[in-house]
Design a protein around this motif. Structure first.
Motif, PDB file in Angstrom:
ATOM      1  N   SER A 110     -23.681  62.938  88.365  1.00  0.00           N
ATOM      2  CA  SER A 110     -24.619  63.108  89.480  1.00  0.00           C
ATOM      3  C   SER A 110     -26.018  62.593  89.150  1.00  0.00           C
ATOM      4  O   SER A 110     -26.927  62.713  89.971  1.00  0.00           O
ATOM      5  CB  SER A 110     -24.727  64.587  89.854  1.00  0.00           C
ATOM      6  OG  SER A 110     -25.401  65.330  88.829  1.00  0.00           O
ATOM      7  N   GLU A 111     -26.210  61.994  87.984  1.00  0.00           N
ATOM      8  CA  GLU A 111     -27.542  61.720  87.442  1.00  0.00           C
ATOM      9  C   GLU A 111     -28.448  60.926  88.390  1.00  0.00           C
ATOM     10  O   GLU A 111     -29.649  61.227  88.503  1.00  0.00           O
ATOM     11  CB  GLU A 111     -27.418  60.983  86.106  1.00  0.00           C
ATOM     12  CG  GLU A 111     -26.740  61.783  85.004  1.00  0.00           C
ATOM     13  CD  GLU A 111     -25.225  61.796  85.122  1.00  0.00           C
ATOM     14  OE1 GLU A 111     -24.597  62.700  84.547  1.00  0.00           O
ATOM     15  OE2 GLU A 111     -24.663  60.902  85.818  1.00  0.00           O
ATOM     16  N   TYR A 114     -27.685  70.122  82.847  1.00  0.00           N
ATOM     17  CA  TYR A 114     -26.235  70.262  82.933  1.00  0.00           C
ATOM     18  C   TYR A 114     -25.799  71.725  82.825  1.00  0.00           C
ATOM     19  O   TYR A 114     -24.828  72.146  83.475  1.00  0.00           O
ATOM     20  CB  TYR A 114     -25.545  69.471  81.822  1.00  0.00           C
ATOM     21  CG  TYR A 114     -25.558  67.974  81.976  1.00  0.00           C
ATOM     22  CD1 TYR A 114     -25.412  67.364  83.225  1.00  0.00           C
ATOM     23  CD2 TYR A 114     -25.687  67.149  80.856  1.00  0.00           C
ATOM     24  CE1 TYR A 114     -25.411  65.987  83.344  1.00  0.00           C
ATOM     25  CE2 TYR A 114     -25.680  65.769  80.972  1.00  0.00           C
ATOM     26  CZ  TYR A 114     -25.551  65.185  82.215  1.00  0.00           C
ATOM     27  OH  TYR A 114     -25.539  63.817  82.332  1.00  0.00           O
ATOM     28  N   LEU A 134     -21.859  66.268  85.612  1.00  0.00           N
ATOM     29  CA  LEU A 134     -21.858  64.936  85.022  1.00  0.00           C
ATOM     30  C   LEU A 134     -21.478  63.921  86.097  1.00  0.00           C
ATOM     31  O   LEU A 134     -20.572  64.166  86.909  1.00  0.00           O
ATOM     32  CB  LEU A 134     -20.854  64.876  83.874  1.00  0.00           C
ATOM     33  CG  LEU A 134     -21.244  65.636  82.602  1.00  0.00           C
ATOM     34  CD1 LEU A 134     -20.016  65.948  81.757  1.00  0.00           C
ATOM     35  CD2 LEU A 134     -22.256  64.820  81.806  1.00  0.00           C
ATOM     36  N   VAL A 147     -31.947  67.216  79.367  1.00  0.00           N
ATOM     37  CA  VAL A 147     -30.676  66.869  80.009  1.00  0.00           C
ATOM     38  C   VAL A 147     -29.656  67.987  79.819  1.00  0.00           C
ATOM     39  O   VAL A 147     -28.924  68.350  80.752  1.00  0.00           O
ATOM     40  CB  VAL A 147     -30.145  65.538  79.456  1.00  0.00           C
ATOM     41  CG1 VAL A 147     -28.731  65.268  79.948  1.00  0.00           C
ATOM     42  CG2 VAL A 147     -31.077  64.397  79.847  1.00  0.00           C
ATOM     43  N   THR A 186     -34.014  73.435  87.344  1.00  0.00           N
ATOM     44  CA  THR A 186     -33.854  72.002  87.124  1.00  0.00           C
ATOM     45  C   THR A 186     -35.194  71.292  87.194  1.00  0.00           C
ATOM     46  O   THR A 186     -35.477  70.379  86.402  1.00  0.00           O
ATOM     47  CB  THR A 186     -32.884  71.411  88.166  1.00  0.00           C
ATOM     48  OG1 THR A 186     -31.682  72.190  88.173  1.00  0.00           O
ATOM     49  CG2 THR A 186     -32.530  69.976  87.835  1.00  0.00           C
ATOM     50  N   LEU A 242     -28.842  57.271  81.098  1.00  0.00           N
ATOM     51  CA  LEU A 242     -27.932  58.396  80.929  1.00  0.00           C
ATOM     52  C   LEU A 242     -26.695  58.247  81.824  1.00  0.00           C
ATOM     53  O   LEU A 242     -25.558  58.439  81.375  1.00  0.00           O
ATOM     54  CB  LEU A 242     -28.676  59.692  81.277  1.00  0.00           C
ATOM     55  CG  LEU A 242     -27.863  60.982  81.308  1.00  0.00           C
ATOM     56  CD1 LEU A 242     -27.376  61.343  79.908  1.00  0.00           C
ATOM     57  CD2 LEU A 242     -28.712  62.126  81.891  1.00  0.00           C
ATOM     58  N   HIS A 243     -26.919  57.903  83.086  1.00  0.00           N
ATOM     59  CA  HIS A 243     -25.804  57.754  84.024  1.00  0.00           C
ATOM     60  C   HIS A 243     -24.831  56.673  83.567  1.00  0.00           C
ATOM     61  O   HIS A 243     -23.605  56.861  83.618  1.00  0.00           O
ATOM     62  CB  HIS A 243     -26.344  57.423  85.419  1.00  0.00           C
ATOM     63  CG  HIS A 243     -25.283  57.281  86.461  1.00  0.00           C
ATOM     64  ND1 HIS A 243     -24.516  58.338  86.886  1.00  0.00           N
ATOM     65  CD2 HIS A 243     -24.835  56.187  87.152  1.00  0.00           C
ATOM     66  CE1 HIS A 243     -23.660  57.920  87.809  1.00  0.00           C
ATOM     67  NE2 HIS A 243     -23.828  56.616  87.976  1.00  0.00           N
ATOM     68  N   VAL A 285     -32.929  58.319  83.191  1.00  0.00           N
ATOM     69  CA  VAL A 285     -31.830  58.809  84.026  1.00  0.00           C
ATOM     70  C   VAL A 285     -30.805  57.699  84.233  1.00  0.00           C
ATOM     71  O   VAL A 285     -29.586  57.938  84.156  1.00  0.00           O
ATOM     72  CB  VAL A 285     -32.373  59.310  85.379  1.00  0.00           C
ATOM     73  CG1 VAL A 285     -31.227  59.596  86.345  1.00  0.00           C
ATOM     74  CG2 VAL A 285     -33.214  60.566  85.179  1.00  0.00           C
ATOM     75  N   PRO A 336     -25.046  64.316  75.657  1.00  0.00           N
ATOM     76  CA  PRO A 336     -26.213  63.419  75.743  1.00  0.00           C
ATOM     77  C   PRO A 336     -26.808  63.070  74.389  1.00  0.00           C
ATOM     78  O   PRO A 336     -27.597  62.112  74.283  1.00  0.00           O
ATOM     79  CB  PRO A 336     -27.202  64.200  76.608  1.00  0.00           C
ATOM     80  CG  PRO A 336     -26.769  65.623  76.518  1.00  0.00           C
ATOM     81  CD  PRO A 336     -25.283  65.589  76.357  1.00  0.00           C
ATOM     82  N   TRP A 385     -30.594  62.795  90.713  1.00  0.00           N
ATOM     83  CA  TRP A 385     -31.756  63.533  90.234  1.00  0.00           C
ATOM     84  C   TRP A 385     -33.048  62.830  90.635  1.00  0.00           C
ATOM     85  O   TRP A 385     -34.101  63.458  90.727  1.00  0.00           O
ATOM     86  CB  TRP A 385     -31.732  63.664  88.708  1.00  0.00           C
ATOM     87  CG  TRP A 385     -30.494  64.277  88.142  1.00  0.00           C
ATOM     88  CD1 TRP A 385     -29.408  64.770  88.806  1.00  0.00           C
ATOM     89  CD2 TRP A 385     -30.199  64.452  86.749  1.00  0.00           C
ATOM     90  NE1 TRP A 385     -28.459  65.244  87.927  1.00  0.00           N
ATOM     91  CE2 TRP A 385     -28.914  65.057  86.662  1.00  0.00           C
ATOM     92  CE3 TRP A 385     -30.877  64.149  85.570  1.00  0.00           C
ATOM     93  CZ2 TRP A 385     -28.319  65.365  85.429  1.00  0.00           C
ATOM     94  CZ3 TRP A 385     -30.295  64.452  84.344  1.00  0.00           C
ATOM     95  CH2 TRP A 385     -29.030  65.061  84.283  1.00  0.00           C
ATOM     96  N   ASN A 388     -21.250  65.186  93.229  1.00  0.00           N
ATOM     97  CA  ASN A 388     -22.551  64.603  92.885  1.00  0.00           C
ATOM     98  C   ASN A 388     -23.715  65.296  93.583  1.00  0.00           C
ATOM     99  O   ASN A 388     -24.832  64.788  93.569  1.00  0.00           O
ATOM    100  CB  ASN A 388     -22.564  63.111  93.239  1.00  0.00           C
ATOM    101  CG  ASN A 388     -21.844  62.261  92.215  1.00  0.00           C
ATOM    102  OD1 ASN A 388     -21.183  62.780  91.313  1.00  0.00           O
ATOM    103  ND2 ASN A 388     -21.942  60.945  92.335  1.00  0.00           N
TER     104      ASN A 388
END
Length: 524
Positions: free
Chosen positions: A313-314, A293, A311, A289, A217, A238-239, A235, A267, A317, A395
Motif C-alpha cells: 500500500s506504500e 506496518y 504491505l 516504516v 501513522t 520501499l514500494h 516511499v 524493510p 501513503w 491497499n
C-alpha cells in the motif's frame, strides 16, 4: 346494533381509501410530485418529518425523469429522495456518506436510478465539510451521526415511497463505504429489519480506533521538530522493494499483492548508514516504516489496534502521511480526536502531537459506544433473511484492512462457523484496491448491487465477483455505473473470491483475463 355501526364505518373507510387510491393512481407522476409537500402521509412516529420541496428533474443519460424530494427529520437530519416518475422497480435504495458527511448529495444514486430504484441519501444530521468534526460537540448531532440518522432516513424514505407509488417497496438495499460502511454495519447490527441486503465497503467499524491509527501513522513519520522522516523518494523505493520480493507469490507479476499477509518483507533490507540515505533507508527511516506496518502500540509494545497499513500500500501513503508533489501530508484523525474522541478531556486547541498512546485510548469508552459497528452477533439480521456483502481494499491507506478481516473472523466464531456465516455474510478482500474510490492498481470496478440482488432475490450466493481495472486519466471519486458505459477502457479483469479464497494465476492464458485465474486458499 354496535356491530352494524362498526361494519358501516368500516365500509365507509374502505370506500374512502379505495377512492383515494384510485385518485392517486389516476394522477401523473408530475402531479403526485407537486402534491407531495402538502400530502397527508402516514409517517413513522419516531421520525417527525417536514417535506421542504419536491421538484421535477428531467431525464438525463441513464437517469430517468425524477421527482426529487428534499426534507428534514427533526431536529436536523436532512435527506434527498429521488423517485422515478416512471418505471419504478418496486425497490428502495439508500446510500451512505463519507468522512464526517455533512451533505445529502446523492453520490451513489446513478446506478440504482438507472435500474428503476427509488434512491435516498442523508447528511447524517449536520451540514459542513466532510473533514470537519466540530459539530460533534453537540450531543444530538453526535447521536444522529452515530446511528439515528441512517435509521430514520430509511423509515421516512420507505414511507414516502409508499405514499408516492401507493405501494410498499418489495425489497430494500443499502450501500456504503468508509463512514457509509460503518452505517451499513450499524444497520445490520442495531436495525436488522431496515434492509433486505447490505453492501459494506471499507467500514470504520471502530471509529475511535480508526482515528487513533491515522494519528499513529502520521506521528510515526515526524521527528521532534515536526519534520517528516520518510520522504516521497523513500516511499517509492520501499514500494519497489516490496513488489520485487512478493509480487509474484500469486503466480504473476502485476504490481499488486494478492494477499499481503503472505509477504515476509523486512524493510531492514533497504537499510544503510545515514550518510548514504539517498540510495537506501536510514535506521530511523526503517524504524518509521516498521511502525506504520505494525500499527498503534503503547510504550510497552502492547498492540492497541488490529495492525497497521498493509504491505503493497506504500504509494497510497503519499499525500496522506508523506508529503508528495509539493503538497504537505494531512492531519488525518486529529480533528476527530480534538472535537469528539477526546473532547471530554481536551480543549479546542489540542494538537495531534499531544496524543498519549498510554493514557488516551482508555478514554475512548465514553464515545465509542455511540459509533461502534463491531457487534459480531448478527443473528437477528440473518434470521430475517438479510444478506451482507463486505469488501475491503488491501491497499487502503485510511482503514486498516486487517480490521474488517478480524471482524469477519469474529463474526464467524460468533455465528457458529464458516458455513453458518457464509449463508448470509461474505467478505471480499481486494488486491490493489484503495479506500472506496475506483483508482487503485487492482480490478476495483465491481457490480456489487447486481451480486446482492441475485443473492437476495434469487438465492444465488456470490462465490466470486469479477472486477475490472478501468484505464482513466483521473481518479474516479464516485460510484461507477453498471453495466460499464460503452467505450470504457478496461485494462484487465480479475476474479475476487469470497474469503478465504485468493485468486492465483493458472500459469497459462491471458493474464489480463479473469478466466486465467483460479481460487487458492488464503492464509488463515
Amino acid at each position: 346494533m354496535p356491530r352494524i355501526n362498526f361494519l358501516f364505518r368500516l365500509m365507509i373507510a374502505l370506500l374512502l381509501t379505495s377512492g383515494a387510491m384510485a385518485h392517486a393512481s389516476a394522477q401523473t407522476g408530475a402531479e403526485r410530485c407537486a402534491a407531495l409537500p402538502s400530502a397527508q402521509l402516514a409517517m413513522p412516529a419516531e421520525a417527525p418529518t417536514r417535506i421542504i420541496k419536491a421538484e421535477l428533474v428531467a431525464a438525463a443519460g441513464t437517469q430517468p425523469a425524477l421527482c426529487l424530494v428534499s426534507g428534514v427529520v427533526a431536529p436536523a437530519v436532512n435527506f434527498t429522495l429521488a423517485l422515478p416518475l416512471e418505471g419504478w422497480n418496486e425497490k428502495f435504495f439508500q446510500h451512505g456518506c463519507g468522512g464526517s458527511c455533512g451533505t445529502a448529495r446523492q453520490y451513489y444514486c446513478e446506478q440504482p436510478l438507472s435500474r428503476g430504484y427509488a434512491c435516498i441519501s442523508t447528511d447524517m444530521g449536520h451540514s459542513g465539510p466532510s473533514r470537519e468534526w466540530i459539530w460533534g460537540r453537540d450531543q444530538q448531532a453526535l447521536v444522529d451521526f452515530a446511528f439515528r440518522s441512517t435509521h430514520v432516513t430509511a423509515l421516512v424514505g420507505k414511507a414516502l415511497v409508499a405514499g408516492f407509488y401507493q405501494d410498499q417497496p418489495k425489497k430494500s438495499y443499502f450501500y456504503g463505504c468508509s463512514t457509509g460502511g460503518r452505517q451499513a454495519m450499524v444497520e445490520a447490527e442495531r436495525f436488522p429489519d431496515d434492509f433486505d441486503g447490505i453492501i459494506a465497503g471499507g467500514p470504520i467499524i471502530n471509529q475511535t480506533g480508526a482515528a487513533m491509527q491515522l494519528l499513529w501513522t502520521t506521528l510515526a513519520n515526524r521527528d521532534r521538530d515536526n519534520r517528516e522522516i520518510v520522504k516521497e523518494a523513500d516511499v517509492r523505493r520501499l514500494h519497489a522493494a516490496v513488489l520485487r520480493q512478493c509480487d509474484a507469490k500469486d503466480g504473476l507479476r502485476d504490481g499488486q499483492l494478492a494477499d499481503p499477509r503472505s509477504c515476509d518483507f523486512d524493510p531492514a533490507v533497504l537499510q544503510c548508514p545515514a550518510a548514504q540515505a539517498d540510495q537506501c533507508l536510514s535506521p530511523d527511516q526503517v524504524a518509521v516504516v516498521r511502525k506504520i506496518y505494525a500499527g498503534p502500540h503503547d510504550s510497552q509494545g502492547k498492540p492497541l489496534y488490529t495492525g497497521g497499513l498493509a504491505l503493497g500500500s506504500e504509494l497510497n501513503w503519499l499525500g496522506a502521511f508523506v508529503s508528495a508533489d509539493g503538497k504537505p501530508s494531512t492531519d488525518l484523525g486529529g480533528e476527530f480526536m480534538r472535537h469528539i474522541g477526546l473532547a471530554a478531556s481536551v480543549g479546542p486547541d489540542w494538537q495531534a502531537k499531544q496524543f498519549d498512546f498510554d493514557r488516551d485510548p482508555q478514554r475512548f469508552g465514553l464515545v465509542e459506544p455511540y459509533f461502534s459497528g463491531s457487534n459480531p452477533d448478527l443473528r437477528k439480521f440473518k434470521a430475517r433473511g438479510g444478506k451482507l456483502i463486505g469488501f475491503q481494499g488491501w491497499n487502503d491507506p485510511q482503514i486498516v484492512p486487517l480490521n474488517f478481516l478480524d471482524f469477519y473472523q469474529t463474526v464467524t466464531r460468533t455465528m457458529g462457523g464458516p458455513q453458518q456465516t457464509r449463508d448470509f455474510f461474505r467478505l471480499f478482500m481486494l488486491p490493489g484496491t484503495n479506500h472506496c474510490t475506483n483508482d487503485g492498481v487492482g480490478a476495483d470496478a465491481i457490480d456489487y448491487l447486481d451480486a446482492l440482488e441475485q443473492w437476495v432475490e434469487q438465492g444465488k450466493a456470490p462465490e466470486v465477483l469479477i472486477g475490472s481495472h478501468i484505464e482513466r486519466s483521473a481518479p474516479q471519486r464516485a460510484a461507477i455505473a453498471f453495466p460499464l458505459p460503452v467505450g470504457t477502457k478496461i485494462g484487465f479483469t480479475r476474479p475476487h473470491y469470497a474469503y478465504p479464497g485468493v485468486a492465483r494465476y493458472k500459469g497459462k492464458g491471458d493474464p489480463n483475463d479473469a478466466a486465467s485465474f483460479e481460487a487458492a486458499p488464503a492464509k488463515p
